[in-house]
Design an enzyme around this catalytic site. Structure first.
Site, mmCIF file in Angstrom:
data_model
loop_
_atom_site.group_PDB
_atom_site.id
_atom_site.type_symbol
_atom_site.label_atom_id
_atom_site.label_comp_id
_atom_site.label_asym_id
_atom_site.label_seq_id
_atom_site.Cartn_x
_atom_site.Cartn_y
_atom_site.Cartn_z
ATOM 1 N N ARG A 89 -10.756 -6.985 18.209
ATOM 2 C CA ARG A 89 -10.380 -7.860 17.089
ATOM 3 C C ARG A 89 -8.916 -8.287 17.213
ATOM 4 N NH1 ARG A 89 -10.766 -5.850 10.758
ATOM 5 N NH2 ARG A 89 -9.821 -7.679 9.822
ATOM 6 N N SER A 137 4.133 -1.124 9.722
ATOM 7 C CA SER A 137 2.663 -1.011 9.664
ATOM 8 C C SER A 137 2.231 0.381 9.208
ATOM 9 C CB SER A 137 2.076 -1.334 11.038
ATOM 10 O OG SER A 137 2.636 -0.472 11.996
ATOM 11 N N ASN A 140 -3.548 3.323 9.408
ATOM 12 C CA ASN A 140 -5.007 3.214 9.523
ATOM 13 C C ASN A 140 -5.497 2.128 10.488
ATOM 14 O OD1 ASN A 140 -4.212 1.205 7.763
ATOM 15 N ND2 ASN A 140 -6.046 1.333 6.507
ATOM 16 N N TYR A 141 -4.684 1.114 10.730
ATOM 17 C CA TYR A 141 -4.983 0.138 11.791
ATOM 18 C C TYR A 141 -3.706 0.022 12.615
ATOM 19 C CZ TYR A 141 -9.384 -1.694 9.857
ATOM 20 O OH TYR A 141 -10.682 -1.858 9.420
ATOM 21 N N LYS A 163 8.439 -1.342 13.149
ATOM 22 C CA LYS A 163 8.500 0.079 12.764
ATOM 23 C C LYS A 163 7.056 0.528 12.481
ATOM 24 C CE LYS A 163 9.145 3.866 10.165
ATOM 25 N NZ LYS A 163 7.855 4.472 10.529
ATOM 26 N N GLU A 236 1.245 -6.049 1.869
ATOM 27 C CA GLU A 236 -0.156 -5.681 1.618
ATOM 28 C C GLU A 236 -0.129 -4.222 1.200
ATOM 29 O OE1 GLU A 236 -2.246 -6.020 5.291
ATOM 30 O OE2 GLU A 236 -2.051 -8.168 5.388
ATOM 31 N N CYS A 270 -7.710 -0.098 3.009
ATOM 32 C CA CYS A 270 -7.243 -0.615 1.719
ATOM 33 C C CYS A 270 -8.371 -1.331 1.009
ATOM 34 C CB CYS A 270 -6.066 -1.563 1.930
ATOM 35 S SG CYS A 270 -6.477 -2.915 3.013
ATOM 36 N N THR A 271 -9.291 -1.942 1.794
ATOM 37 C CA THR A 271 -10.381 -2.715 1.205
ATOM 38 C C THR A 271 -11.652 -1.890 1.014
ATOM 39 O OG1 THR A 271 -10.866 -3.424 3.428
ATOM 40 C CG2 THR A 271 -9.669 -4.991 2.063
ATOM 41 N N ARG A 426 -11.436 -7.205 4.761
ATOM 42 C CA ARG A 426 -10.468 -8.190 5.251
ATOM 43 C C ARG A 426 -11.145 -8.966 6.365
ATOM 44 N NH1 ARG A 426 -6.179 -7.224 9.305
ATOM 45 N NH2 ARG A 426 -7.125 -5.170 9.461
HETATM 46 P P1 NAP Z 1 2.669 4.583 3.704
HETATM 47 O O1 NAP Z 1 2.814 6.042 3.605
HETATM 48 O O2 NAP Z 1 3.105 3.757 2.554
HETATM 49 O O3 NAP Z 1 3.437 4.138 5.050
HETATM 50 C C1 NAP Z 1 3.427 2.812 5.488
HETATM 51 C C2 NAP Z 1 4.615 2.563 6.394
HETATM 52 O O4 NAP Z 1 5.819 2.622 5.650
HETATM 53 C C3 NAP Z 1 4.773 3.578 7.528
HETATM 54 O O5 NAP Z 1 5.219 2.911 8.673
HETATM 55 C C4 NAP Z 1 5.853 4.489 6.985
HETATM 56 O O6 NAP Z 1 6.549 5.203 7.987
HETATM 57 C C5 NAP Z 1 6.748 3.461 6.326
HETATM 58 N N1 NAP Z 1 7.709 3.971 5.355
HETATM 59 C C6 NAP Z 1 7.646 5.083 4.585
HETATM 60 N N2 NAP Z 1 8.748 5.158 3.800
HETATM 61 C C7 NAP Z 1 9.529 4.089 4.094
HETATM 62 C C8 NAP Z 1 10.789 3.609 3.630
HETATM 63 N N3 NAP Z 1 11.498 4.240 2.707
HETATM 64 N N4 NAP Z 1 11.271 2.465 4.163
HETATM 65 C C9 NAP Z 1 10.585 1.802 5.110
HETATM 66 N N5 NAP Z 1 9.388 2.205 5.591
HETATM 67 C C10 NAP Z 1 8.863 3.328 5.084
HETATM 68 O O7 NAP Z 1 1.134 4.172 3.965
HETATM 69 P P2 NAP Z 1 0.070 4.797 4.970
HETATM 70 O O8 NAP Z 1 -0.278 6.175 4.495
HETATM 71 O O9 NAP Z 1 0.507 4.606 6.370
HETATM 72 O O10 NAP Z 1 -1.181 3.821 4.706
HETATM 73 C C11 NAP Z 1 -2.054 3.997 3.644
HETATM 74 C C12 NAP Z 1 -1.711 3.075 2.484
HETATM 75 O O11 NAP Z 1 -1.570 1.757 2.962
HETATM 76 C C13 NAP Z 1 -2.822 3.001 1.435
HETATM 77 O O12 NAP Z 1 -2.253 2.962 0.164
HETATM 78 C C14 NAP Z 1 -3.509 1.677 1.737
HETATM 79 O O13 NAP Z 1 -4.186 1.106 0.658
HETATM 80 C C15 NAP Z 1 -2.375 0.853 2.201
HETATM 81 N N6 NAP Z 1 -2.855 -0.222 3.069
HETATM 82 C C16 NAP Z 1 -2.938 -1.468 2.533
HETATM 83 C C17 NAP Z 1 -3.439 -2.510 3.293
HETATM 84 C C18 NAP Z 1 -3.589 -3.892 2.736
HETATM 85 O O14 NAP Z 1 -3.827 -4.775 3.529
HETATM 86 N N7 NAP Z 1 -3.470 -4.124 1.440
HETATM 87 C C19 NAP Z 1 -3.844 -2.276 4.600
HETATM 88 C C20 NAP Z 1 -3.742 -0.992 5.121
HETATM 89 C C21 NAP Z 1 -3.243 0.033 4.331
HETATM 90 P P3 NAP Z 1 6.208 6.757 8.254
HETATM 91 O O15 NAP Z 1 4.805 6.796 8.745
HETATM 92 O O16 NAP Z 1 7.213 7.136 9.262
HETATM 93 O O17 NAP Z 1 6.362 7.468 6.940
HETATM 94 O O1 G3P Z 2 -6.710 -0.980 5.238
HETATM 95 C C1 G3P Z 2 -6.633 -2.028 6.151
HETATM 96 C C2 G3P Z 2 -7.231 -3.268 5.586
HETATM 97 O O2 G3P Z 2 -6.533 -4.349 6.050
HETATM 98 C C3 G3P Z 2 -8.721 -3.286 5.753
HETATM 99 O O3 G3P Z 2 -9.205 -4.065 6.751
HETATM 100 O O4 G3P Z 2 -10.970 -5.065 8.107
HETATM 101 O O5 G3P Z 2 -11.229 -2.723 7.292
HETATM 102 O O6 G3P Z 2 -11.404 -4.605 5.693
HETATM 103 P P1 G3P Z 2 -10.790 -4.127 6.978
#
Ligand code: NAP
Ligand code: G3P
Length: 463
Positions: A89, A137, A140-141, A163, A236, A270-271, A426
């Site tokens: 993808r 980023s 999870n992806y 990063k 996101e 996230c979705t 997504r």
């Molecule tokens: P996360 O803990 O928020 O971490 C995301 C990124 O932010 C990582 O690279 C993390 O680095 C970095 N980070 C942490 N603290 C930071 C700071 N103070 N300044 C700058 N960067 C910082 O999220 P995750 O656990 O990786 O992912 C899960 C979350 O992501 C879920 O809530 C999910 O819903 C959301 N998500 C949303 C989408 C969408 O498209 N809406 C898609 C995927 C995931 P470190 O790993 O080094 O801490």
């Molecule tokens: O959590 C990552 C978000 O972007 C979901 O993508 O393709 O699994 O719906 P997808």
């Protein structure tokens, strides 16, 4: 300053699979300096030239599919089939990003058509890069959600500081190597590694950064937004996507879509469907169908199989503790456990909770795990009201055979996207992808991302 590294453990085996640098502030400064220096030449290249790098990267990524998929399995615990599909993808996404850039057009605006306008004046509107983009980023992806920021930023003429999530950084670094192997000039793409909690604030507030493109949790997103002040953001964030099932829905289809949407990759999307809101009249029948389908999900450790596994160990123990806490609290408050609720290490068995009520945390919080709450409602209005009470606004699904009803409800839902008779998801990647409320800022999706990471320059000709 000591040279520190961070060991990366596999969530599947708890073994160290590699390590990355915990970069110092001086090393971050150096990376950002390189990005700024590379910007002048990179933005001066033609779009066609920049597209060529992307086409090459897309091909090289496919050539390295096995190796990269292997790393994704080990590092973030995806099953092999999903890891392959993430790489494929992403290759397509990079290719299509280059194709899309081909069609980016400028335009000219005559001024004589407005009152007080002049025949001797017109404006040429072009897009230009924003500068140095910080792409952050999530785990999870680790490849796809990195490339969906990097590729549109690059083709738009920006340079990038990438990063990756620490858990995911080995895969992210391999993606960056792919771009380097495509011949990107030095400094155009730089990877910054280190824990977000240690180095994150320094990077997001660095004066050398012009734009932040972030995917991750709402908590971290809100923190970054506060720190970043005037820096433009594309975000996101988290979600609590609801599947609303009406009385006339095809319940077999709804149950199939809901189970796939809620449990694939253990709900670490996230979705993912994170709650079902079902009309009273069909809730029992729907629940039975969901339960039956959950029983046939494949659960286990994906490193032992070539095929697909739906429910895999969660990314770490802390995440599993959190999900377990939500299940326990819901049961204590009277939710009926239909299946699951058990745990081995960080593997949580697929769990369905029925008769979930608004006083339970699982009704509102994002578990990022394999647990699905079912909420019964008396009317469609109540379903919409409950869906909209969430702090999140990513997507919703509506299951009904009445297309008028589907549109009526879709128009009332406070989300970025409504899926009719399908799970929330997504993609395809050129569709707009956005969250409102606490689910995000701005719009992603190939052409939208290029637009977001370029800005309009207007040059007015006075003849
Ligand atoms: P996360 O803990 O928020 O971490 C995301 C990124 O932010 C990582 O690279 C993390 O680095 C970095 N980070 C942490 N603290 C930071 C700071 N103070 N300044 C700058 N960067 C910082 O999220 P995750 O656990 O990786 O992912 C899960 C979350 O992501 C879920 O809530 C999910 O819903 C959301 N998500 C949303 C989408 C969408 O498209 N809406 C898609 C995927 C995931 P470190 O790993 O080094 O801490
Ligand atoms: O959590 C990552 C978000 O972007 C979901 O993508 O393709 O699994 O719906 P997808």
């Amino acid at each position: 300053m000591l040279n520190r590294t961070i060991d990366i453990y596999s969530p599947l085996t708890n073994e160290v699979i590699g390590n990355v640098k915990a970069m110092s502030k001086e090393e971050v400064d150096e990376s950002i300096k390189k990005s700024r220096e590379a910007l002048t030449e990179w933005r001066a290249k033609s779009t066609a030239d920049r597209m060529e790098y992307l086409y090459r990267a897309s091909e090289i990524l496919l050539e390295r599919k096995e190796e990269l998929a292997d790393l994704i399995v080990k590092e973030v615990g995806k099953d092999r089939k999903s890891a392959y599909s993430e790489v494929e993808r992403t290759s397509e996404l990079i290719h299509f990003t280059a194709d899309t850039a081909k069609n980016l057009e400028g335009r000219s605006i005559p001024t004589e058509t407005v009152l007080g306008g002049s025949k001797n004046k017109f404006a040429i509107i072009q897009r230009e890069p924003i500068g140095v983009i910080l792409a952050i980023s999530p785990f999870n992806y680790p490849v796809n959600l990195a490339a969906s920021k990097i590729a549109p930023a690059l083709v738009g003429g920006n340079t990038v500081i990438f990063k990756p999530a620490t858990q995911g950084s080995l895969s992210g670094i391999m993606l960056a190597e792919v771009f380097q192997a495509a011949g990107l000039p030095d400094g155009v793409l730089n990877v910054v590694t280190g824990k977000g909690s240690e180095i994150g604030d320094y990077v997001v507030t660095h004066p050398g950064i012009n734009f932040i493109n972030f995917t991750g949790s709402t908590k971290v997103g809100q923190h970054i937004a506060k720190e970043a002040k005037m820096i433009p953001l594309l975000m996101e964030l988290g979600g609590k996507d609801a599947a609303i099932v009406l009385e006339d829905a095809d319940l077999e289809l709804a149950a199939t879509q809901i189970v796939a949407g809620a449990f694939s990759y253990s709900g670490q999307r996230c979705t993912a469907i994170k709650r079902v809101i079902a009309l009273d009249k069909i809730a029992e029948e729907l629940q039975e169908k969901i339960n039956k389908k959950v029983a046939s999900l494949k659960v286990g450790n994906p490193q032992y199989t070539e095929g697909s596994i739906d429910v895999v160990p969660l990314i770490d123990d802390k995440s599993a503790d959190y999900v377990e806490g939500l299940i326990t609290e819901a049961k204590e408050k009277g939710a009926k456990l239909l299946c699951g609720g058990t745990r081995e290490g960080n593997l949580i068995y697929p769990t369905v909770l029925d008769y979930v009520t608004a006083d339970m945390r699982i009704a509102w919080e994002e578990p990022f795990g394999p647990v699905l709450p079912i909420i019964h409602v008396k009317s469609e209005d109540e379903a919409v009201e409950l869906a909209n009470q969430s702090e999140y606004g990513l997507q919703s699904a509506v299951f009904t055979n009445n297309i008028h009803k589907a549109f009526e409800i879709a128009s009332k839902l406070e989300v970025g996207t409504v899926q009719i008779n399908n799970k929330t998801e997504r993609g395809p990647d050129h569709l707009p992808f956005l969250g409102i409320k606490n689910s995000g800022i701005g719009v992603q999706g190939i052409s939208y991302s290029i637009e977001a990471m370029t800005r309009i320059k207007s040059t007015v000709i006075n003849v």
